[in-house]
Design an enzyme around this catalytic site. Structure first.
Site, PDB file in Angstrom:
ATOM      1  N   ASP A 137       0.868  -1.179   0.000  1.00 46.86           N
ATOM      2  CA  ASP A 137       0.000   0.000   0.000  1.00 46.86           C
ATOM      3  C   ASP A 137       0.906   1.231   0.000  1.00 46.86           C
ATOM      4  O   ASP A 137       1.473   1.593   1.037  1.00 46.86           O
ATOM      5  CB  ASP A 137      -0.914  -0.007   1.220  1.00 46.86           C
ATOM      6  CG  ASP A 137      -2.002   1.069   1.129  1.00 46.86           C
ATOM      7  OD1 ASP A 137      -1.850   1.996   0.305  1.00 46.86           O
ATOM      8  OD2 ASP A 137      -2.995   0.979   1.870  1.00 46.86           O
ATOM      9  N   GLU A 141      -0.156   4.219  -1.078  1.00 45.78           N
ATOM     10  CA  GLU A 141      -1.165   5.267  -1.217  1.00 45.78           C
ATOM     11  C   GLU A 141      -1.520   5.465  -2.687  1.00 45.78           C
ATOM     12  O   GLU A 141      -0.660   5.400  -3.560  1.00 45.78           O
ATOM     13  CB  GLU A 141      -0.743   6.576  -0.564  1.00 45.78           C
ATOM     14  CG  GLU A 141      -1.880   7.569  -0.364  1.00 45.78           C
ATOM     15  CD  GLU A 141      -3.064   6.998   0.427  1.00 45.78           C
ATOM     16  OE1 GLU A 141      -3.888   6.292  -0.191  1.00 45.78           O
ATOM     17  OE2 GLU A 141      -3.161   7.251   1.637  1.00 45.78           O
ATOM     18  N   GLY A 171      -4.532   4.282   5.269  1.00 45.97           N
ATOM     19  CA  GLY A 171      -4.005   5.509   5.841  1.00 45.97           C
ATOM     20  C   GLY A 171      -5.018   6.611   6.024  1.00 45.97           C
ATOM     21  O   GLY A 171      -4.825   7.497   6.857  1.00 45.97           O
ATOM     22  N   ASP A 172      -6.116   6.591   5.257  1.00 46.06           N
ATOM     23  CA  ASP A 172      -7.116   7.653   5.378  1.00 46.06           C
ATOM     24  C   ASP A 172      -8.271   7.234   6.281  1.00 46.06           C
ATOM     25  O   ASP A 172      -9.388   7.715   6.166  1.00 46.06           O
ATOM     26  CB  ASP A 172      -7.643   8.063   4.002  1.00 46.06           C
ATOM     27  CG  ASP A 172      -8.209   6.896   3.220  1.00 46.06           C
ATOM     28  OD1 ASP A 172      -8.067   5.743   3.681  1.00 46.06           O
ATOM     29  OD2 ASP A 172      -8.791   7.133   2.148  1.00 46.06           O
TER      30      ASP A 172
END
Length: 473
Positions: A355, A357, A431-432
């Site tokens: 990942d 992003e 991450g979000d």
């Protein structure tokens, strides 16, 4: 974390070294180098060369002059009393022939300054780099018939973070609900909170380097429900993970129930971090050793190949300090699950992916990587390393047997060079997540660590062997 060795200059007996402190004595010489340095801590490698008669055992002593303290060590039995340090051989590296060498290493803490030791003594004789009298035994014409120490120490008694440190890539964060990840670690693994009165208890190791004290959790949580509120960092950097919800670090999800899954590690009962969705853990570690920007890093985790889904995203690794999707390269985390982000996948997974992003990458592009394979065993080892500018590698394996399988080792995807890591740590979500939204992923976490630097294949193989030897059942 400083990616390259810190520069040191030391002059002793007429010898000067840059990025290397050298001291020598009648019968021996010592090379002392700082391999990595970060705020309040450092890693060091020490090589001892015997210039005198062969020895069967050795003891190296020195004195720190600026209050440094050794926190972890490998390839040696090390003790410290005040400023005085004694490093002795272990079972496999006691013999040093004339002209032979042995090496060991350690991590330490420092404040203010970190000068190299001014002198060393081998078996009570100060090292000067020369020989006072000729050795009574002539130097051998061939290598002595002893088995050399392993190229990727420490021995089996060490933990994954001892192995990473021996390879020059020390752990900057180490998390587990099942066992210690350093052979000398004896302390808190995680915290539970019970619903009956909202009191908490820290669950520790049973012994130094050993499994979790599951009986303490069973006793504390008897007749009520407990959740896991904190997962403690086993390094000295304090990168503890708190749940992203009310009463935790703030957010929209809940802490995971503490006793959803029990396993055995080394024959002892332990509990996993079992996330059925709507749970996630996070830490802003950009000031406490977690690599940022284009600095190299590596990581591993032990997870489950049977408790997965396609929700985004069951991750462990480097994430945004903002808890928002901040662009390509803002993350560098291991993903494990059945999500086929870009489409075109072969099979149904679950897969180890990166990942980074703006995408879960199975390889070096958005196209499906034909070298990918599914890992469906009960316990799965997943690794990721990224040099920050040009290269990354993904590997996976059954955590109960076998070697790591290289899924990808090559160039970073277009648009990800250099990386733009922010230095937070995420566990269980993308991450979000999860300031104002819910975690859609499910998964299980048993143990994992993040390291500064780009681990060698040999180091990662040794970590896998250690995981297998831990005996997850």
């Amino acid at each position: 974390m400083t990616a390259s060795a810190a520069a040191l200059t030391l002059t002793t007996a007429g010898l000067t070294g840059t990025q290397l402190a050298s001291a020598a004595t009648a019968g021996c010489s010592v090379d002392y180098s700082v391999s990595s340095s970060w705020s309040g801590g450092f890693g060091a490698n020490v090589t001892v060369t015997n210039l005198g008669d062969p020895v069967n055992t050795w003891r190296l002593t020195w004195t720190f002059t600026a209050g440094q303290t050794v926190t972890q060590y490998w390839n040696t039995a090390l003790t410290q009393t005040g400023a005085a340090v004694t490093a002795a051989n272990v079972s496999y590296n006691g013999a040093i022939g004339t002209g032979g060498s042995t090496s060991f290493g350690f991590n330490g803490s420092w404040t203010g300054s970190n000068p190299a030791p001014a002198s060393f003594a081998l078996n009570g004789v100060t090292c000067t780099g020369g020989v006072g009298t000729p050795p009574t035994t002539a130097p051998p014409t061939s290598a002595p018939p002893t088995t050399p120490p392993p190229t990727t120490p420490p021995p089996a008694a060490g933990g994954p973070c001892d192995i990473y440190a021996a390879g020059g890539t020390p752990c900057v964060a180490a998390h587990s609900t099942t066992r210690a990840l350093f052979r000398a670690y004896s302390g808190r693994l995680y915290q539970v909170r019970r619903s009956s009165d909202n009191t908490t208890r820290d669950i520790t190791t049973l012994t130094a380097g050993g499994p979790a004290d599951a009986a303490a959790q069973d006793s504390f949580c008897a007749t009520t429900t407990c959740v896991i509120t904190w997962i403690y960092d086993q390094t000295t950097r304090g990168n503890n993970l708190g749940y992203q919800g009310s009463g935790g670090i703030g957010g929209a999800v809940q802490p995971a129930v503490a006793n959803r899954e029990s396993v055995t590690v080394g024959g002892a009962k332990a509990y996993s971090l079992f996330i059925p969705g709507n749970s996630s853990y996070w830490r802003d570690g950009h000031l406490t050793g977690v690599p940022t920007g284009s600095a190299p890093e590596g990581m591993y985790m032990v997870t489950s190949g049977t408790h997965v889904n396609s929700g985004c995203c069951f991750d462990y690794g480097n994430s945004e300090t903002t808890r928002r999707a901040d662009g390509a390269g803002a993350m560098d985390a291991i993903y494990f699950g059945t999500s086929c982000w870009f489409g075109g996948c072969s099979g149904t997974g679950p897969w180890v992916q990166a990942d980074l992003e703006y995408g879960l990458y199975p390889g070096g592009s958005s196209a499906w990587n034909p070298n990918q394979r599914a890992f469906t065993s009960k316990f799965v080892t997943a690794t990721l390393k990224n040099n920050g500018t040009s290269r990354f590698a993904i590997k996976g394996s059954n955590a109960q047997s076998g070697n790591l399988y290289t899924l990808y080792d090559g160039a970073l995807p277009p648009g990800y060079s250099p990386m733009r890591k922010q230095g937070a740590i995420i566990l269980g979500s993308g991450g979000d997540c999860c300031i104002d939204n819910r975690n859609q992923s499910v998964g299980t976490f048993y143990e994992g660590a993040m390291v500064a630097g780009y681990p060698s294949d040999a180091t990662e193989n040794a970590v896998q062997a250690n995981v297998v030897a831990a005996g997850y059942r």
